[in-house]
Design a protein around this motif. Structure first.
Motif, mmCIF file in Angstrom:
data_model
loop_
_atom_site.group_PDB
_atom_site.id
_atom_site.type_symbol
_atom_site.label_atom_id
_atom_site.label_comp_id
_atom_site.label_asym_id
_atom_site.label_seq_id
_atom_site.Cartn_x
_atom_site.Cartn_y
_atom_site.Cartn_z
ATOM 1 N N GLN A 232 93.835 -41.626 136.445
ATOM 2 C CA GLN A 232 93.151 -41.413 135.173
ATOM 3 C C GLN A 232 92.163 -42.547 134.897
ATOM 4 O OE1 GLN A 232 93.088 -38.754 133.237
ATOM 5 N NE2 GLN A 232 91.634 -39.754 131.862
ATOM 6 N N GLU A 233 92.576 -43.781 135.152
ATOM 7 C CA GLU A 233 91.659 -44.916 134.969
ATOM 8 C C GLU A 233 90.466 -44.810 135.915
ATOM 9 O OE1 GLU A 233 94.155 -48.286 135.641
ATOM 10 O OE2 GLU A 233 94.753 -48.442 133.545
ATOM 11 N N GLN A 234 90.720 -44.351 137.144
ATOM 12 C CA GLN A 234 89.623 -44.194 138.100
ATOM 13 C C GLN A 234 88.628 -43.146 137.634
ATOM 14 O OE1 GLN A 234 91.073 -43.502 142.046
ATOM 15 N NE2 GLN A 234 92.080 -45.484 142.177
ATOM 16 N N TRP A 235 89.120 -42.007 137.129
ATOM 17 C CA TRP A 235 88.201 -40.971 136.683
ATOM 18 C C TRP A 235 87.462 -41.393 135.412
ATOM 19 C CZ3 TRP A 235 86.296 -38.191 140.137
ATOM 20 C CH2 TRP A 235 87.053 -37.775 141.220
ATOM 21 N N GLU A 236 88.089 -42.207 134.573
ATOM 22 C CA GLU A 236 87.376 -42.753 133.415
ATOM 23 C C GLU A 236 86.260 -43.686 133.884
ATOM 24 O OE1 GLU A 236 90.333 -44.477 130.841
ATOM 25 O OE2 GLU A 236 91.236 -42.519 130.413
ATOM 26 N N ALA A 237 86.555 -44.481 134.905
ATOM 27 C CA ALA A 237 85.527 -45.358 135.482
ATOM 28 C C ALA A 237 84.412 -44.519 136.111
ATOM 29 C CB ALA A 237 86.144 -46.297 136.516
ATOM 30 N N ALA A 238 84.784 -43.402 136.733
ATOM 31 C CA ALA A 238 83.789 -42.508 137.333
ATOM 32 C C ALA A 238 82.863 -41.948 136.261
ATOM 33 C CB ALA A 238 84.491 -41.374 138.087
ATOM 34 N N GLU A 239 83.418 -41.550 135.137
ATOM 35 C CA GLU A 239 82.590 -41.016 134.049
ATOM 36 C C GLU A 239 81.684 -42.105 133.464
ATOM 37 O OE1 GLU A 239 81.942 -38.005 133.121
ATOM 38 O OE2 GLU A 239 83.508 -36.912 134.182
ATOM 39 N N ARG A 240 82.186 -43.331 133.364
ATOM 40 C CA ARG A 240 81.331 -44.438 132.885
ATOM 41 C C ARG A 240 80.191 -44.684 133.868
ATOM 42 N NH1 ARG A 240 86.342 -46.526 131.439
ATOM 43 N NH2 ARG A 240 86.409 -47.880 133.262
ATOM 44 N N LEU A 241 80.503 -44.638 135.169
ATOM 45 C CA LEU A 241 79.470 -44.805 136.183
ATOM 46 C C LEU A 241 78.429 -43.693 136.051
ATOM 47 C CD1 LEU A 241 78.290 -46.058 138.787
ATOM 48 C CD2 LEU A 241 79.774 -44.506 140.048
ATOM 49 N N ALA A 242 78.887 -42.466 135.857
ATOM 50 C CA ALA A 242 77.966 -41.341 135.697
ATOM 51 C C ALA A 242 77.041 -41.556 134.506
ATOM 52 C CB ALA A 242 78.744 -40.032 135.558
ATOM 53 N N LEU A 243 77.575 -42.056 133.403
ATOM 54 C CA LEU A 243 76.737 -42.335 132.232
ATOM 55 C C LEU A 243 75.681 -43.392 132.550
ATOM 56 C CD1 LEU A 243 79.332 -42.326 129.310
ATOM 57 C CD2 LEU A 243 77.497 -40.667 129.728
ATOM 58 N N THR A 244 76.060 -44.399 133.306
ATOM 59 C CA THR A 244 75.108 -45.431 133.714
ATOM 60 C C THR A 244 74.010 -44.831 134.576
ATOM 61 O OG1 THR A 244 76.824 -47.130 133.618
ATOM 62 C CG2 THR A 244 74.871 -47.636 134.935
ATOM 63 N N LEU A 245 74.383 -43.941 135.501
ATOM 64 C CA LEU A 245 73.397 -43.280 136.355
ATOM 65 C C LEU A 245 72.452 -42.399 135.539
ATOM 66 C CD1 LEU A 245 75.762 -42.295 139.304
ATOM 67 C CD2 LEU A 245 73.992 -44.069 139.337
ATOM 68 N N VAL A 246 72.983 -41.733 134.527
ATOM 69 C CA VAL A 246 72.141 -40.915 133.650
ATOM 70 C C VAL A 246 71.151 -41.807 132.910
ATOM 71 C CG1 VAL A 246 72.142 -39.471 131.560
ATOM 72 C CG2 VAL A 246 73.779 -39.011 133.410
ATOM 73 N N GLU A 247 71.626 -42.934 132.411
ATOM 74 C CA GLU A 247 70.733 -43.873 131.720
ATOM 75 C C GLU A 247 69.662 -44.394 132.670
ATOM 76 O OE1 GLU A 247 73.395 -46.783 130.094
ATOM 77 O OE2 GLU A 247 74.135 -45.405 128.564
ATOM 78 N N GLY A 248 69.979 -44.433 133.967
ATOM 79 C CA GLY A 248 69.020 -44.868 134.973
ATOM 80 C C GLY A 248 68.068 -43.779 135.433
ATOM 81 N N GLY A 249 68.233 -42.554 134.895
ATOM 82 C CA GLY A 249 67.287 -41.493 135.189
ATOM 83 C C GLY A 249 67.822 -40.319 135.987
ATOM 84 N N LEU A 250 69.047 -40.381 136.459
ATOM 85 C CA LEU A 250 69.611 -39.261 137.213
ATOM 86 C C LEU A 250 70.025 -38.155 136.250
ATOM 87 C CD1 LEU A 250 70.195 -38.804 140.242
ATOM 88 C CD2 LEU A 250 72.513 -39.589 139.828
ATOM 89 N N GLN A 251 69.884 -36.912 136.659
ATOM 90 C CA GLN A 251 70.323 -35.806 135.817
ATOM 91 C C GLN A 251 71.834 -35.879 135.649
ATOM 92 O OE1 GLN A 251 68.878 -32.223 137.637
ATOM 93 N NE2 GLN A 251 66.836 -32.504 136.799
ATOM 94 N N ARG A 252 72.309 -35.434 134.487
ATOM 95 C CA ARG A 252 73.721 -35.604 134.121
ATOM 96 C C ARG A 252 74.680 -35.013 135.144
ATOM 97 N NH1 ARG A 252 77.653 -32.948 130.854
ATOM 98 N NH2 ARG A 252 79.037 -34.463 129.882
ATOM 99 N N MET A 253 74.477 -33.770 135.548
ATOM 100 C CA MET A 253 75.422 -33.153 136.473
ATOM 101 C C MET A 253 75.340 -33.794 137.855
ATOM 102 S SD MET A 253 78.006 -31.266 136.880
ATOM 103 C CE MET A 253 78.042 -30.582 135.250
ATOM 104 N N ALA A 254 74.160 -34.179 138.290
ATOM 105 C CA ALA A 254 74.037 -34.873 139.575
ATOM 106 C C ALA A 254 74.767 -36.218 139.509
ATOM 107 C CB ALA A 254 72.570 -35.078 139.938
ATOM 108 N N ALA A 255 74.673 -36.904 138.389
ATOM 109 C CA ALA A 255 75.354 -38.184 138.222
ATOM 110 C C ALA A 255 76.871 -38.006 138.247
ATOM 111 C CB ALA A 255 74.927 -38.849 136.917
#
Length: 154
Positions: free
Chosen positions: A5-28
């Protein structure tokens, strides 16, 4: 180490960072699945289940990640589903694929320079833009070569 669960929460935080960096949400989010999975490969169906997303959204994200070279399709004898994994050289490959974006920016600057007078402030700014992208494109091959040597054991 943390639990899944902690890993998947970290994965979602990483995805948000990637979105902020310009990647589309689902791709992130899909990329985060590849980074955090404990499996050698995953199917689009497994990604959709993990993300609670539609097959269509995942399909588009997978195509996007394939097109920039971050993931690769694997042969899966006996399986009717496509299997994918993160490429070992994903980050260097992504940076290399960015040359296309750099080339586009360089060409845009050159086109702008051709349409402006030399004394025009826009001409000066566009010349700086051109010079920057020419410099970057000249540096990328040597930097990637150093990266590959850095990664080699011994």
């Amino acid at each position: 180490m943390g639990d899944r669960q902690e890993q998947w929460e970290a994965a979602e935080r990483l995805a948000l960072t990637l979105v902020e960096g310009g990647l589309q949400r689902m791709a992130a989010r899909t990329l985060a699945v590849f980074l955090f999975t404990d499996q050698d490969s995953v199917t689009a169906g497994e990604i959709a289940a993990r993300l609670e997303a539609s097959a269509g959204a995942v399909s588009g994200a997978v195509k996007s990640l394939l097109s920039v070279g971050l993931i690769e399709r694997l042969p899966a004898p006996g399986s009717r589903r496509e299997h994918y994994r993160l490429r070992d050289d994903a980050w260097a490959r992504l940076f290399t694929s960015q040359n296309t974006a750099f080339q586009a920016m360089l060409q845009a600057a050159r086109t702008g320079i051709e349409t402006t007078a030399e004394h025009d402030p826009a001409h000066r700014r566009l010349t700086q833009m051109r010079d920057f992208y020419e410099f970057m494109l000249g540096e990328i091959p040597a930097m990637l070569d150093r990266w590959h040597r850095h990664r080699q054991p011994g």
